[in-house]
Design an enzyme around this catalytic site. Structure first.
Site, mmCIF file in Angstrom:
data_model
loop_
_atom_site.group_PDB
_atom_site.id
_atom_site.type_symbol
_atom_site.label_atom_id
_atom_site.label_comp_id
_atom_site.label_asym_id
_atom_site.label_seq_id
_atom_site.Cartn_x
_atom_site.Cartn_y
_atom_site.Cartn_z
ATOM 1 N N ASP A 251 -1.077 5.645 -6.518
ATOM 2 C CA ASP A 251 -2.369 6.486 -6.636
ATOM 3 C C ASP A 251 -1.903 7.260 -7.690
ATOM 4 O OD1 ASP A 251 -2.029 6.465 -3.159
ATOM 5 O OD2 ASP A 251 -3.830 5.718 -4.162
ATOM 6 N N GLU B 154 0.780 -0.968 -4.713
ATOM 7 C CA GLU B 154 -0.510 -0.253 -5.131
ATOM 8 C C GLU B 154 0.097 1.212 -4.994
ATOM 9 O OE1 GLU B 154 -1.493 2.385 -2.659
ATOM 10 O OE2 GLU B 154 -3.802 2.831 -3.419
ATOM 11 N N HIS C 188 0.895 -1.095 -0.043
ATOM 12 C CA HIS C 188 0.101 -0.007 -0.068
ATOM 13 C C HIS C 188 0.882 0.992 -0.021
ATOM 14 C CE1 HIS C 188 -2.635 2.949 2.373
ATOM 15 N NE2 HIS C 188 -3.221 2.710 1.167
ATOM 16 N N HIS D 34 -0.983 10.609 -3.375
ATOM 17 C CA HIS D 34 -2.107 10.099 -3.046
ATOM 18 C C HIS D 34 -2.929 11.292 -2.743
ATOM 19 C CE1 HIS D 34 -4.782 9.380 0.435
ATOM 20 N NE2 HIS D 34 -4.904 8.293 0.065
ATOM 21 N N GLU E 290 -4.420 2.645 -8.469
ATOM 22 C CA GLU E 290 -5.723 3.515 -7.704
ATOM 23 C C GLU E 290 -5.760 4.877 -8.527
ATOM 24 O OE1 GLU E 290 -6.418 4.400 -3.618
ATOM 25 O OE2 GLU E 290 -7.948 5.690 -4.500
HETATM 26 O O1 G3P Z 1 -8.326 -0.223 -2.124
HETATM 27 C C1 G3P Z 1 -8.228 1.062 -1.301
HETATM 28 C C2 G3P Z 1 -6.886 1.022 -0.438
HETATM 29 O O2 G3P Z 1 -5.736 0.857 -1.418
HETATM 30 C C3 G3P Z 1 -6.904 2.455 0.285
HETATM 31 O O3 G3P Z 1 -6.149 3.270 -0.321
HETATM 32 O O4 G3P Z 1 -5.468 5.427 -1.284
HETATM 33 O O5 G3P Z 1 -7.436 5.253 0.681
HETATM 34 O O6 G3P Z 1 -4.968 4.710 0.987
HETATM 35 P P1 G3P Z 1 -5.877 4.710 0.157
HETATM 36 CA CA CA Z 2 -4.646 4.126 -2.689
#
Ligand code: G3P
Ligand code: CA
Length: 234
Positions: A36, A34, A7, A49, A108
């Site tokens: 953003d 993961e 993440h 992000h 994302e």
């Molecule tokens: O699937 C959502 C998870 O990756 C959380 O994303 O951007 O809210 O930290 P975020």
């Molecule tokens: Ca995310």
């Protein structure tokens, strides 16, 4: 075996959403990054992000208001630890190109031109290494239209059921969170041929062990080292 989605990279050990964080994530046993995605005022895609650069760089302002020349000058590492001084805000194309040989990606979309996301992924030939999600329904719709070859993930709470996940959202992956982590629902998704993922920003040992026991396909987590240890013991 349950794959580790990291993440924002290894965000406990390095500044989130940076080259350093992704590199560390793979060293710790992660296999998917993961990240953003946001877009600058002049249309360049970045790994970031927040809506603004204030929390994770030495700059200020909305990503969407800043020109790429300004973003490329920012330091995205020192806020986390002086040892990371000089870490840049990654451009999406450079980031994916750097790590594609050794990682998959959870893209994302916070806010971006989805045709540009598709173009970058296609140019690298890595569609099958990616899956995508957005909290924004418009971005999810745009990814279906512009990047149909990239697998889609949907949150269980957003989908509300197996049929909706498949039919309405065209998803192949369903993500569960602590608040909706119900083994019965997870098994329903698995029986329907959906892949399942558990997201947690905490060290949720009980659910991590359950995810391993239930052979969930992915965990989307910050605690990469700890989960890797549980995985080795499983
Ligand atoms: O699937 C959502 C998870 O990756 C959380 O994303 O951007 O809210 O930290 P975020
Ligand atoms: Ca995310």
């Amino acid at each position: 075996m349950t794959q580790i989605v990291c993440h924002r990279g290894a965000s406990l050990s390095a500044p989130e959403n940076t080259f350093a964080s992704a590199k560390k994530a793979l060293e710790l046993g992660g296999s998917i990054i993961e990240l953003d995605i946001r877009q600058s005022a002049d249309g360049v895609l970045y790994v970031m992000h927040d809506e603004t650069v204030d929390r994770t760089t030495n700059g200020t302002g909305k990503v969407s208001d800043l020109h790429s020349d300004e973003i490329d000058q920012l330091d995205a590492g020192r806020w986390f630890n002086p040892q990371f001084e000089g870490e840049p805000v990654p451009r999406l194309d450079a980031f994916l190109s750097e790590f594609a040989p050794n990682a998959g990606f959870y893209l994302e979309i916070k806010k971006a031109d989805c045709a540009k996301v598709a173009e970058i992924v296609s140019a690298l030939g890595i569609e099958e290494k990616c899956f995508t999600f957005s909290f924004d329904p418009e971005m999810r719709q745009q990814m279906i239209l512009r990047a149909p070859a990239i697998r889609r993930m949907i949150h269980w709470t957003t989908a509300g059921g197996v049929e909706a996940a498949i039919e309405e959202h065209g998803a192949e992956i369903v993500e569960f969170h602590a608040h909706d982590f119900d083994p019965e629902h997870i098994r329903l998704c698995q029986a329907a041929g959906l892949q399942v993922m558990f997201y947690s920003d905490r060290f949720d040992k009980e659910r991590f062990e359950l995810a391993l026991e239930m052979s969930m396909n992915f965990v989307n987590i910050d605690h990469i080292e700890e989960f890797s240890r549980l995985k080795r013991m499983a």
